[in-house]
Motif scaffolding. Structure first.
Motif, PDB file in Angstrom:
ATOM      1  N   UNK A   1      -0.710  -4.735   0.626  1.00 55.70           N
ATOM      2  CA  UNK A   1      -0.577  -3.745  -0.443  1.00 55.70           C
ATOM      3  C   UNK A   1      -0.666  -2.327   0.124  1.00 55.70           C
ATOM      4  N   UNK A   2      -1.608  -2.102   1.018  1.00 55.64           N
ATOM      5  CA  UNK A   2      -1.736  -0.782   1.632  1.00 55.64           C
ATOM      6  C   UNK A   2      -0.544  -0.480   2.529  1.00 55.64           C
ATOM      7  N   UNK A   3      -0.053  -1.475   3.278  1.00 59.36           N
ATOM      8  CA  UNK A   3       1.116  -1.269   4.129  1.00 59.36           C
ATOM      9  C   UNK A   3       2.315  -0.822   3.293  1.00 59.36           C
ATOM     10  N   UNK A   4       2.510  -1.481   2.153  1.00 57.10           N
ATOM     11  CA  UNK A   4       3.621  -1.132   1.275  1.00 57.10           C
ATOM     12  C   UNK A   4       3.491   0.304   0.772  1.00 57.10           C
ATOM     13  N   UNK A   5       2.273   0.688   0.378  1.00 61.90           N
ATOM     14  CA  UNK A   5       2.052   2.054  -0.121  1.00 61.90           C
ATOM     15  C   UNK A   5       2.284   3.085   0.981  1.00 61.90           C
ATOM     16  N   UNK A   6       1.815   2.797   2.189  1.00 64.52           N
ATOM     17  CA  UNK A   6       1.948   3.741   3.297  1.00 64.52           C
ATOM     18  C   UNK A   6       3.398   3.881   3.744  1.00 64.52           C
ATOM     19  N   UNK A   7       4.179   2.830   3.595  1.00 65.33           N
ATOM     20  CA  UNK A   7       5.565   2.859   4.056  1.00 65.33           C
ATOM     21  C   UNK A   7       6.531   3.446   3.036  1.00 65.33           C
ATOM     22  N   UNK A   8       6.252   3.284   1.738  1.00 62.13           N
ATOM     23  CA  UNK A   8       7.257   3.671   0.746  1.00 62.13           C
ATOM     24  C   UNK A   8       6.764   4.630  -0.328  1.00 62.13           C
ATOM     25  N   UNK A   9       5.512   5.085  -0.253  1.00 64.09           N
ATOM     26  CA  UNK A   9       4.995   6.061  -1.224  1.00 64.09           C
ATOM     27  C   UNK A   9       4.503   7.297  -0.478  1.00 64.09           C
ATOM     28  N   UNK A  10       4.100   8.300  -1.236  1.00 67.25           N
ATOM     29  CA  UNK A  10       3.626   9.556  -0.656  1.00 67.25           C
ATOM     30  C   UNK A  10       2.115   9.731  -0.808  1.00 67.25           C
ATOM     31  N   UNK A  11       1.509   8.871  -1.610  1.00 65.62           N
ATOM     32  CA  UNK A  11       0.062   8.948  -1.821  1.00 65.62           C
ATOM     33  C   UNK A  11      -0.396   7.660  -2.489  1.00 65.62           C
ATOM     34  N   UNK A  12      -1.682   7.373  -2.369  1.00 64.92           N
ATOM     35  CA  UNK A  12      -2.273   6.269  -3.124  1.00 64.92           C
ATOM     36  C   UNK A  12      -3.699   6.637  -3.482  1.00 64.92           C
ATOM     37  N   UNK A  13      -4.190   6.061  -4.579  1.00 62.18           N
ATOM     38  CA  UNK A  13      -5.562   6.282  -5.021  1.00 62.18           C
ATOM     39  C   UNK A  13      -6.152   4.969  -5.503  1.00 62.18           C
ATOM     40  N   UNK A  14      -7.306   4.638  -4.983  1.00 64.25           N
ATOM     41  CA  UNK A  14      -8.037   3.436  -5.376  1.00 64.25           C
ATOM     42  C   UNK A  14      -9.256   3.876  -6.166  1.00 64.25           C
ATOM     43  N   UNK A  15      -9.339   3.457  -7.421  1.00 66.81           N
ATOM     44  CA  UNK A  15     -10.485   3.783  -8.268  1.00 66.81           C
ATOM     45  C   UNK A  15     -11.302   2.516  -8.512  1.00 66.81           C
ATOM     46  N   UNK A  16     -12.608   2.626  -8.366  1.00 65.19           N
ATOM     47  CA  UNK A  16     -13.521   1.523  -8.665  1.00 65.19           C
ATOM     48  C   UNK A  16     -14.700   2.065  -9.471  1.00 65.19           C
ATOM     49  N   UNK A  17     -15.320   1.207 -10.264  1.00 68.86           N
ATOM     50  CA  UNK A  17     -16.527   1.618 -10.992  1.00 68.86           C
ATOM     51  C   UNK A  17     -17.722   0.751 -10.586  1.00 68.86           C
ATOM     52  N   UNK A  18     -17.544  -0.034  -9.538  1.00 72.01           N
ATOM     53  CA  UNK A  18     -18.647  -0.825  -8.979  1.00 72.01           C
ATOM     54  C   UNK A  18     -18.779  -0.505  -7.497  1.00 72.01           C
ATOM     55  N   UNK A  19     -19.943  -0.823  -6.942  1.00 67.60           N
ATOM     56  CA  UNK A  19     -20.189  -0.623  -5.519  1.00 67.60           C
ATOM     57  C   UNK A  19     -21.085  -1.752  -5.031  1.00 67.60           C
ATOM     58  N   UNK A  20     -20.988  -2.036  -3.754  1.00 69.59           N
ATOM     59  CA  UNK A  20     -21.774  -3.121  -3.169  1.00 69.59           C
ATOM     60  C   UNK A  20     -23.116  -2.579  -2.699  1.00 69.59           C
TER      61      UNK A  20
END
Length: 279
Positions: free
Chosen positions: A160-179
């Motif tokens: 998923x990250x490879x696809x975003x890095x190859x064909x998009x200009x930005x990505x953002x991952x939002x989470x509301x939990x943490x380990x």
């Protein structure tokens, strides 16, 4: 304090999970994005997500934001309203959004798009691991992952990250939990949120009323899945490791991460962002 990540499956991810229970969890999370408590909240999760978008995208109006695993719509309609309201006040053009998913709920998306013209959708299934560019010519593309990235195992996450890095200009991952320990200790609060959601939005459904107030399966499932989310949410460092494993050309990309308190200490928005330096 953290511990090794565990790729458990949530109840809502199981093929035997009843449709009504899955819908209850989806609605509970969507409504949580818009929760504001007077004199306590720092906006809402949606407003804080908009702040992150505007902070890291130099000109949001020049982007098409693609919700790559949108489910039934999630918080994207809330985010669209928040960010475009702000841009309109500033005299700027609105941001266009596109909803995609491997199993697209087209009927629900069509309803959203009818009410919010800045939101479009792809009716065909989209595999997040192999996505071509979806933005129209002349528009930059930013892909967002709204509290869904922790669902993927490492192999899928790398793709998923490879696809975003190859064909998009930005990505953002939002989470509301943490380990971490504080988040896990706060997770039981979503049990009570399950009652609130049924009482105010699902009170006309006898099934949901029964499995909330008589046999509290819906609140319990929300609690269990919230705890599982805590156990498998990745740290920023682990996301960086997945990016390194992707094999994509990272020249010109910059990566940042952070957190924004919404209702301290119970609700926090965590984010990891990648943006091309020329974007």
């Amino acid at each position: 304090m953290s511990w090794p990540r565990i790729q458990f499956l949530e109840i809502g991810d199981q093929p035997w999970c009843p449709a009504w229970l899955h819908d209850h969890e989806q609605l509970s999370l969507t409504q949580l994005w818009n929760l504001r408590v007077p004199l306590w909240s720092h906006g809402s999760l949606a407003t804080q997500a908009c702040a992150v978008i505007q902070e890291h995208l130099r000109d949001p109006s020049s982007y098409t934001i693609v919700d790559i695993c949108a489910g039934a719509g999630g918080p994207t309609p809330l985010i669209e309203l928040e960010i475009n309201r702000k841009l309109e006040v500033q005299g700027k053009e609105g941001v266009r959004f596109i909803l995609t998913d491997l199993f697209p709920p087209v009927r629900e998306w069509a309803r959203i798009a009818k009410m919010q013209p800045q939101i479009a959708y792809r009716a065909e299934g989209v595999d997040a691991r192999d996505v071509g560019r979806l933005a129209e010519a002349g528009s930059r593309e930013c892909r967002i992952f709204n509290i869904c990235f922790h669902h993927f195992d490492d192999g899928d996450a790398v793709g998923i990250l490879r696809s975003a890095l190859q064909s998009a200009d930005a990505f953002m991952i939002f989470e509301i939990t943490a380990r971490d320990v504080p988040t896990c200790l706060c997770s039981p609060l979503v049990f009570f949120w399950g009652f609130y959601v049924t009482l105010f939005w699902l009170w006309r459904s006898p099934v949901r009323l029964f499995f909330t107030f008589v046999v509290p399966i819906a609140p319990l499932a929300l609690w269990v899945d919230g705890l599982i989310s805590c156990l498998r949410t990745r740290t920023p460092g682990e996301i960086q490791e997945l990016i390194a494993r992707s094999g994509a050309d990272l020249d010109g990309w910059r990566f940042t991460s952070g957190r924004r308190a919404v209702q301290w200490p119970f609700i926090t928005l965590y984010y990891s962002v990648g943006v091309k330096s020329d974007s």
